[in-house]
Structures are given as C-alpha cells and as structure tokens.
Scaffold this motif. Structure first.
Motif, mmCIF file in Angstrom:
data_model
loop_
_atom_site.group_PDB
_atom_site.id
_atom_site.type_symbol
_atom_site.label_atom_id
_atom_site.label_comp_id
_atom_site.label_asym_id
_atom_site.label_seq_id
_atom_site.Cartn_x
_atom_site.Cartn_y
_atom_site.Cartn_z
ATOM 1 N N LYS A 231 20.523 60.178 27.243
ATOM 2 C CA LYS A 231 19.476 61.189 27.147
ATOM 3 C C LYS A 231 18.522 61.102 28.337
ATOM 4 C CE LYS A 231 19.410 61.598 22.087
ATOM 5 N NZ LYS A 231 18.596 61.455 20.855
ATOM 6 N N MET A 232 18.198 59.880 28.724
ATOM 7 C CA MET A 232 17.322 59.697 29.879
ATOM 8 C C MET A 232 17.967 60.233 31.155
ATOM 9 S SD MET A 232 15.786 55.885 29.251
ATOM 10 C CE MET A 232 14.667 55.531 27.901
ATOM 11 N N GLN A 233 19.237 59.932 31.320
ATOM 12 C CA GLN A 233 19.946 60.416 32.493
ATOM 13 C C GLN A 233 19.993 61.931 32.512
ATOM 14 O OE1 GLN A 233 23.565 58.206 31.814
ATOM 15 N NE2 GLN A 233 23.098 56.723 33.432
ATOM 16 N N ASN A 234 20.227 62.532 31.341
ATOM 17 C CA ASN A 234 20.239 63.993 31.264
ATOM 18 C C ASN A 234 18.867 64.577 31.592
ATOM 19 O OD1 ASN A 234 22.945 64.038 30.537
ATOM 20 N ND2 ASN A 234 22.502 64.012 28.329
ATOM 21 N N SER A 235 17.823 63.866 31.169
ATOM 22 C CA SER A 235 16.467 64.314 31.486
ATOM 23 C C SER A 235 16.218 64.272 32.988
ATOM 24 C CB SER A 235 15.432 63.443 30.769
ATOM 25 O OG SER A 235 15.519 63.614 29.369
ATOM 26 N N ALA A 236 16.693 63.187 33.606
ATOM 27 C CA ALA A 236 16.535 63.066 35.057
ATOM 28 C C ALA A 236 17.269 64.193 35.766
ATOM 29 C CB ALA A 236 17.055 61.706 35.534
ATOM 30 N N MET A 237 18.446 64.536 35.269
ATOM 31 C CA MET A 237 19.240 65.584 35.888
ATOM 32 C C MET A 237 18.588 66.954 35.724
ATOM 33 S SD MET A 237 21.838 64.094 37.304
ATOM 34 C CE MET A 237 23.031 65.412 37.555
ATOM 35 N N SER A 238 17.892 67.169 34.610
ATOM 36 C CA SER A 238 17.315 68.485 34.332
ATOM 37 C C SER A 238 15.898 68.641 34.885
ATOM 38 C CB SER A 238 17.306 68.751 32.827
ATOM 39 O OG SER A 238 16.495 67.807 32.149
ATOM 40 N N MET A 239 15.097 67.581 34.846
ATOM 41 C CA MET A 239 13.700 67.679 35.269
ATOM 42 C C MET A 239 13.502 67.428 36.755
ATOM 43 S SD MET A 239 11.677 65.900 32.107
ATOM 44 C CE MET A 239 11.832 66.572 30.459
ATOM 45 N N LEU A 240 14.428 66.708 37.381
ATOM 46 C CA LEU A 240 14.364 66.489 38.825
ATOM 47 C C LEU A 240 15.469 67.326 39.463
ATOM 48 C CD1 LEU A 240 13.979 62.605 38.831
ATOM 49 C CD2 LEU A 240 12.166 64.289 39.134
ATOM 50 N N ASN A 241 15.100 68.198 40.395
ATOM 51 C CA ASN A 241 16.112 69.050 40.995
ATOM 52 C C ASN A 241 17.025 68.247 41.933
ATOM 53 O OD1 ASN A 241 14.991 68.972 43.713
ATOM 54 N ND2 ASN A 241 13.433 70.425 43.012
ATOM 55 N N ARG A 242 18.047 68.911 42.432
ATOM 56 C CA ARG A 242 19.061 68.229 43.240
ATOM 57 C C ARG A 242 18.448 67.567 44.474
ATOM 58 N NH1 ARG A 242 22.029 69.370 47.689
ATOM 59 N NH2 ARG A 242 24.133 68.481 47.832
ATOM 60 N N GLN A 243 17.508 68.244 45.119
ATOM 61 C CA GLN A 243 16.885 67.682 46.313
ATOM 62 C C GLN A 243 16.120 66.402 45.985
ATOM 63 O OE1 GLN A 243 17.418 68.816 49.307
ATOM 64 N NE2 GLN A 243 18.587 70.575 48.617
ATOM 65 N N GLN A 244 15.368 66.439 44.895
ATOM 66 C CA GLN A 244 14.566 65.279 44.511
ATOM 67 C C GLN A 244 15.436 64.095 44.140
ATOM 68 O OE1 GLN A 244 12.377 67.212 41.422
ATOM 69 N NE2 GLN A 244 10.845 68.077 42.813
ATOM 70 N N ARG A 245 16.513 64.356 43.390
ATOM 71 C CA ARG A 245 17.419 63.270 43.021
ATOM 72 C C ARG A 245 18.094 62.673 44.252
ATOM 73 N NH1 ARG A 245 19.253 67.210 39.379
ATOM 74 N NH2 ARG A 245 21.308 67.210 40.370
ATOM 75 N N ARG A 246 18.489 63.545 45.181
ATOM 76 C CA ARG A 246 19.153 63.044 46.381
ATOM 77 C C ARG A 246 18.214 62.200 47.229
ATOM 78 N NH1 ARG A 246 19.944 63.946 51.587
ATOM 79 N NH2 ARG A 246 18.514 65.697 51.695
ATOM 80 N N MET A 247 16.963 62.624 47.357
ATOM 81 C CA MET A 247 15.997 61.867 48.144
ATOM 82 C C MET A 247 15.752 60.492 47.539
ATOM 83 S SD MET A 247 15.120 63.562 50.775
ATOM 84 C CE MET A 247 15.101 65.235 51.416
ATOM 85 N N ILE A 248 15.557 60.459 46.231
ATOM 86 C CA ILE A 248 15.297 59.184 45.559
ATOM 87 C C ILE A 248 16.489 58.252 45.719
ATOM 88 C CG2 ILE A 248 14.961 58.102 43.300
ATOM 89 C CD1 ILE A 248 13.321 60.575 42.512
ATOM 90 N N SER A 249 17.692 58.813 45.664
ATOM 91 C CA SER A 249 18.895 58.009 45.798
ATOM 92 C C SER A 249 19.145 57.593 47.242
ATOM 93 C CB SER A 249 20.100 58.796 45.273
ATOM 94 O OG SER A 249 21.290 58.040 45.382
ATOM 95 N N ALA A 250 18.861 58.473 48.202
ATOM 96 C CA ALA A 250 19.179 58.219 49.613
ATOM 97 C C ALA A 250 18.192 57.271 50.283
ATOM 98 C CB ALA A 250 19.235 59.529 50.385
ATOM 99 N N PHE A 251 16.961 57.180 49.746
ATOM 100 C CA PHE A 251 15.947 56.321 50.348
ATOM 101 C C PHE A 251 15.560 55.235 49.343
ATOM 102 C CE2 PHE A 251 15.727 60.220 52.725
ATOM 103 C CZ PHE A 251 15.468 59.801 54.027
ATOM 104 N N PRO A 252 16.251 54.092 49.384
ATOM 105 C CA PRO A 252 16.032 53.030 48.391
ATOM 106 C C PRO A 252 14.608 52.480 48.370
ATOM 107 C CG PRO A 252 18.068 52.659 49.615
ATOM 108 C CD PRO A 252 17.350 53.760 50.317
ATOM 109 N N HIS A 253 13.884 52.620 49.490
ATOM 110 C CA HIS A 253 12.521 52.076 49.552
ATOM 111 C C HIS A 253 11.465 53.183 49.470
ATOM 112 C CE1 HIS A 253 14.141 48.137 50.491
ATOM 113 N NE2 HIS A 253 14.870 48.669 51.449
ATOM 114 N N MET A 254 11.873 54.364 49.079
ATOM 115 C CA MET A 254 10.937 55.481 48.968
ATOM 116 C C MET A 254 9.911 55.203 47.870
ATOM 117 S SD MET A 254 11.902 59.452 48.186
ATOM 118 C CE MET A 254 10.657 60.728 48.063
ATOM 119 N N LYS A 255 8.635 55.398 48.208
ATOM 120 C CA LYS A 255 7.551 55.159 47.263
ATOM 121 C C LYS A 255 6.560 56.313 47.300
ATOM 122 C CE LYS A 255 7.736 50.105 47.765
ATOM 123 N NZ LYS A 255 6.985 48.891 48.169
#
Length: 277
Positions: A231-255
């Motif tokens: 459910k949490m993963q589905n929430s992340a997929m729905s509430m964070l758009n593709r760009q936001q998810r990609r940025m968080i994943s692509a930049f491990p030290h992003m804060k």
C-alpha cells in the motif's frame, strides 16, 4: 579596407561564426552524453542497481557538456597540460558549486553532497572532484577534442543544421517537462507523509521516517502485515509523479532544504522504490 567590409564578406563571416556555434553546441550534447554515461555507471555500481542518472529524462548531464564546451572555447589554444589542468579543475569546481547553489534555490533540494569527502566546500564541491575534472580537462583538450573536431568537420552542413535544431527542441521539451514535474516536490512529499501516517495509525502502529527506520520496521512486521508495504509503495507511485520518483531514485544523496522530515521521507521513498524493482 572597403573589400573586407563588403556585405558578402560580412555574410561569410556571420556564417562561419554560426557554424562555429553550432559545432560547439553539438560538442556540448556529445560531452553531456558522455557525462551521463560516466555518472550512470558510477552511481549504478555504488547503488548496485541500474540508475538513470541526470537531471533530465534523456541521456544527458548538461553540467558536463557545459564544462567541456567552456573548456574547448577558452583553452583550445593552450598547450601546457599543467595550465589546462589547473584551469579545468578550478573552472569545473566553480561551475559545479554555482549549479548546486542555483538548483538548491530553485527546487529547495540539495542534489548531491560531498560532506563525507575530505577537503570539501559546504558539501557542494570537493578536492577529489576537482582533480578528476582537471584530468578530464587535459584529456579532452589534448587527446579527445582534436579527433572530435575532425569528425565534426566531416558532417555535411545541412545535417549539422538539422541536428542542432532537433537537439535544441528535444532539450527544451525535456527541460520543461522535468522542471514542471519536480517543482512541487515538497507538496507531494507532505501529502505522501500524511498518507503513510494514516496507514500506520489505522494499523495501531507508530511510524518513523528514514531508510534505516523503514528497514527495521519491515523486518519487525509479520508476514500478513507485508501488505502494508504494498500500500505504501502504491501511495508513492500515485502521490509522487514520475519525475519526482526518478529524481529521488537517481540522486541517492538528495535532501530537502525545506525540512529534515522531507529528507527522511525521501530516504523512505528511495528504499520503497528500490524494493519495488
């Protein structure tokens, strides 16, 4: 004299200037692509997973292309490798520092952080990075670019014009899509955080943000409770758009620079996305 100032000579001079700018732009694209390959391989090895590194969706890291293009424009007549090394190291470090500062002000996030490296400046740049950029500058000016320039001159002029037009349009579209997708990251993180807290409260549980807290929580849950993760993963997929998810994943030290809580939420989302792959 009047001959050198004739309209025909001025037109020819303008054409040569435009061609030089088009070649420089194509080199910017080329070195942006090479930078993307370097960054993607480096981060993928460190993260032990495939990472599409870079701010844009396409396979370009513009900061590398900009640094290389500036080095070519300013240093192409220099032949002393020590001078090229020093100017490249200092110039690239200044460019990286300014880029980090500007992106932080625009998007309220720190995209990379060298705080764990020795001899760093506010975590934005570090000595090791400067040394790498210096060596890369010497390699580009003395070894790579002379060959690239020869290959570029072999491209027919109509093809050069078309390539520049196509790349310009694609980069503008990619930049626009990326910026529009990431600009409201803070609001998305806040909404996602509220949703997860609601799941935890319904389950009669407490919730702590951060990668380590999430990993410990998953280990402590019973097998039947694992559906909460889904459910949490589905929430992340729905509430964070593709760009936001990609940025968080692509930049491990992003804060986040807005809230420590947002930074912890990013860590949690990053771990959720990693487990979903």
């Amino acid at each position: 004299d009047s001959t050198s100032r004739s309209p025909g000579n001025r037109t020819a001079g303008n054409d040569l200037c435009m061609l030089a700018l088009e070649h420089l732009f194509l080199w910017f694209v080329l070195y942006s692509f090479i930078g993307w390959i370097y960054e993607s391989i480096l981060v993928s090895v460190m993260e032990r997973r495939l990472v599409n590194r870079g701010f844009l969706n396409g396979p370009l890291c513009p900061i590398y292309g900009a640094g290389a293009a500036l080095a070519i424009a300013l240093l192409h007549n220099m032949h002393n490798p020590i001078t090229i090394f020093l100017i490249s190291a200092i110039g690239a470090s200044v460019l990286e520092y300014v880029t980090s500062w500007a992106m932080e002000k625009m998007f309220h996030a720190r995209w990379w952080d060298y705080s764990d490296y020795r001899f760093n400046l506010q975590g934005r740049i570090c000595l090791l990075g400067a040394l790498v950029f210096g060596i890369a500058g010497v390699a580009i000016i003395d070894i790579i670019q002379p060959q690239v320039a020869i290959w570029t001159m072999m491209i027919p002029l109509p093809v050069v014009h078309w390539l520049c037009s196509i790349f310009t349009i694609l980069i503008i579209i990619d930049t626009s899509v990326t910026v529009m997708g990431i600009v409201d990251l803070g609001e998305s993180l806040s909404a996602f955080g509220d949703a997860i807290q609601s799941y935890a409260e319904k389950a009669g549980d407490s919730w702590q943000w951060g990668r380590d807290a999430f990993v410990d929580k998953v280990r402590g849950w019973s097998e039947s409770s694992q559906e909460i993760i889904s459910k949490m993963q589905n929430s992340a997929m729905s509430m964070l758009n593709r760009q936001q998810r990609r940025m968080i994943s692509a930049f491990p030290h992003m804060k986040s620079t807005e809230s420590t809580k947002y930074s912890k939420i990013m860590e949690t989302v990053r771990e959720m996305l990693r487990r979903r792959q």
